[in-house]
Design an enzyme around this catalytic site. Sequence first.
Site, PDB file in Angstrom:
ATOM      1  N   HIS A  66       1.654 -16.952   7.668  1.00  0.00           N
ATOM      2  CA  HIS A  66       1.988 -18.258   8.255  1.00  0.00           C
ATOM      3  C   HIS A  66       2.932 -19.021   7.335  1.00  0.00           C
ATOM      4  O   HIS A  66       3.986 -19.514   7.761  1.00  0.00           O
ATOM      5  CB  HIS A  66       0.694 -19.043   8.491  1.00  0.00           C
ATOM      6  N   GLU A  67       2.562 -19.122   6.051  1.00  0.00           N
ATOM      7  CA  GLU A  67       3.383 -19.866   5.096  1.00  0.00           C
ATOM      8  C   GLU A  67       4.702 -19.163   4.825  1.00  0.00           C
ATOM      9  O   GLU A  67       5.734 -19.807   4.614  1.00  0.00           O
ATOM     10  CB  GLU A  67       2.609 -20.078   3.792  1.00  0.00           C
ATOM     11  N   HIS A  70       7.351 -20.144   7.266  1.00  0.00           N
ATOM     12  CA  HIS A  70       7.992 -21.408   6.893  1.00  0.00           C
ATOM     13  C   HIS A  70       9.034 -21.168   5.808  1.00  0.00           C
ATOM     14  O   HIS A  70      10.175 -21.640   5.879  1.00  0.00           O
ATOM     15  CB  HIS A  70       6.958 -22.399   6.346  1.00  0.00           C
TER      16      HIS A  70
END
Length: 372
Positions: A66-67, A70
């Site tokens: 998820h990170e 980003h």
Amino acid sequence: MQSLQIARVFGIRVVIDPTWLFIFLLVVWTLAVGYFPSQEPPITGGLAWWLGVVAALFLFVSVLVHEMSHALLAIRYGIKVPRIRLFLFGGVSEMASEPTDPRAELRIAAAGPATSIALAVLFWLALLSGFAAGLPGGNAVLVYLATINLALGIFNLLPGFPLDGGRILRAFLWARHGSLIRATRTAGTAGSFVGYGLMAWGLWTLFNGGMIGGIWLILIGMFLHQAAGQSYRAVLLKDLLSGVRVRQLMVQPVITVPGHASLEELVTDYFYRHPHGSFPVADGDRLLGMVSLEQIKSVPREEWAATPVRRVMSPAERLTPLDPEEDCVTALERMVQEDVGRLPVVTAGRIVGILSRRDVMQLFQIRSNLAA
């Protein structure tokens, strides 16, 4: 206790905060004593604990993915991402600067929830395909991972800064009003309200018998409320101090300590006379290192008179001194990351000044008061 680097992915350092171990063990315990025994047929004993460890590891890999979504999109837009940090409340991509326009902000923010929802779909497809049917408890692990990733994706879409949904809200407000500061203030206020809502939900859950769930909702709400305020102040700080150079704020002349001085002399002649937590150690104007109160405290009191400063100081080769032309915001970020209150300013090995966190924050306070 410092964060521990566990990997470097695409040049990004991945570190885990000491608080991560607590949440990891809590997730394992919750799965082993609550989730797996409730399955049909029940999974108990050593298998439940083993599956708890496996599921918890996959959960945190999911958070990392998820990170990473980003971070990689931020890099594509020219934003440096030195590291990703996993901690008590999940993970965070520590970007060196804010996006330059609302469209970049929107896309970077939306990448995280989209990735979590895509992972949820992937785990559900694996379940439907019978991928883990032959493994004891395999289907239960896939159900958990699909459910938790879907929950993470939806939770992060809540319109409260600094959650991804709050960043999406900020992007729309930024595009509408043309002001990043105004958009951040509004999105931060929304983040505080979301935090209060989670705390209220936690109290309701607590009074209705949900002890662990209630406590976690309260803690997450408190964290979100605090993070919203801190994020707004960070953006405001960068805006108000942008363009201020270290040379404009550094203190001169610099009070330096000779390397041959004893710790007794250091305490008596420097720490007792000047209100600083550390001092540069120098030979003339050549930087030798830095010495702090913590380093003195590591030496028994009766040995101070016989212990020279150079024996306990951090040598210059282990320091990352500031350049006079460096931006004050960058300098402050470095001091925060290294957990130091002062850094020497050096040119060609010569110490020309010193900058403290206190001086930078004092200027920020003055400028923010005048701006208000």
